[in-house]
Design an enzyme around this catalytic site. Sequence first.
Site, PDB file in Angstrom:
ATOM      1  N   ASN A  11     -29.890  20.737  -3.657  1.00 19.91           N
ATOM      2  CA  ASN A  11     -30.585  21.661  -2.765  1.00 19.91           C
ATOM      3  C   ASN A  11     -29.807  21.669  -1.447  1.00 19.91           C
ATOM      4  O   ASN A  11     -29.875  20.716  -0.680  1.00 19.91           O
ATOM      5  CB  ASN A  11     -32.025  21.170  -2.559  1.00 19.91           C
ATOM      6  N   GLU A 100     -40.533  21.056   2.851  1.00 16.36           N
ATOM      7  CA  GLU A 100     -40.141  21.748   4.094  1.00 16.36           C
ATOM      8  C   GLU A 100     -40.791  23.133   4.156  1.00 16.36           C
ATOM      9  O   GLU A 100     -41.134  23.608   5.237  1.00 16.36           O
ATOM     10  CB  GLU A 100     -38.607  21.822   4.183  1.00 16.36           C
ATOM     11  N   GLU A 166     -40.934  14.398  -4.771  1.00 13.42           N
ATOM     12  CA  GLU A 166     -40.186  14.124  -3.546  1.00 13.42           C
ATOM     13  C   GLU A 166     -41.141  13.589  -2.478  1.00 13.42           C
ATOM     14  O   GLU A 166     -41.822  14.377  -1.800  1.00 13.42           O
ATOM     15  CB  GLU A 166     -39.539  15.404  -3.015  1.00 13.42           C
TER      16      GLU A 166
HETATM   17  P1  13P Z   1     -32.123  14.386   0.947  1.00 13.77           P
HETATM   18  O1  13P Z   1     -31.434  14.085  -0.357  1.00 13.77           O
HETATM   19  O2  13P Z   1     -31.185  14.887   2.000  1.00 13.77           O
HETATM   20  O3  13P Z   1     -33.001  13.251   1.384  1.00 13.77           O
HETATM   21  O4  13P Z   1     -33.095  15.631   0.651  1.00 13.77           O
HETATM   22  C1  13P Z   1     -33.917  15.551  -0.446  1.00 13.77           C
HETATM   23  C2  13P Z   1     -34.523  16.872  -0.665  1.00 13.77           C
HETATM   24  O5  13P Z   1     -35.377  17.315   0.085  1.00 13.77           O
HETATM   25  C3  13P Z   1     -34.068  17.649  -1.830  1.00 13.77           C
HETATM   26  O6  13P Z   1     -34.862  18.765  -2.066  1.00 13.77           O
END
Ligand code: 13P
Length: 252
Positions: A11, A100, A166
């Site tokens: 991502n 997010e 996540e």
């Molecule tokens: P990071 O791997 O930068 O912690 O981000 C994880 C994420 O939100 C993937 O969708």
Amino acid sequence: MAARKPLIAGNWKMFGRQESLSEIKALWTLVESVSANVDALICPPSVYVSQALWGARGTGVVIGAQDCSAAAEDSARTGEVSAAMLADVGAKYVIVGHSERRAFHAETDEVVHRKAAAALAAGLTPIICVGETQAERTAGRVAEVVSAQVRASVPEGNSAVVVAYEPVWAIGGNSTPTIPEIAEVHALVRDTLKERFGDEANGIRILYGGSVGPKNAAEIFGAEGVDGALVGRASLKAADFAAIILGHPAAK
Ligand code: 13P
């Protein structure tokens, strides 16, 4: 149990420029030899999805998007991109309900459910994200929060989805849950999916996301019930992302 081919998804969030797209071919040269055993997916910002698809031609790197409209039909939605448009240009997956988007765009489970349903209707595979905040973990509410998100965000009637666990607090930092904690939540997610889909839920891939990098990927992939990863920062550079993919036991 149904065999689940691991999926390792990058991502890119709101990072990168046109020049970053050269990472896709570079990635392929590094992971081609294991591509029969592990699926590699890159989800660039939507403005670059078409270009990424051109850049990925002749490779086995799959391209997806990071979000889609909740509106299933073509309609007056200024600034939005529909799942059908993403499918039209050749995307195969779309991330929906990333924390997010839940945080910065106030997306509720109900909106995420509609986005996932729109994706399925367009023939895309939605990667439906769930996960608890630090406060919810501290309060001992992980199981309650995550199972409620799964029940409310995953559409009925079509198990052609991917779920990404996540934990919000693990994203963008350096800490992750312990391996037993990850395994526990993945088992909970699958049990919750079984309420809806029965044994078909055994075919659904459940990814872990949040601070996955070349150093911890292999250990995380060893956790029971982890079918791959959703990777943020470490997916932007082909060398790092390839190291994660090559760290999967199925790549050995
Ligand atoms: P990071 O791997 O930068 O912690 O981000 C994880 C994420 O939100 C993937 O969708």
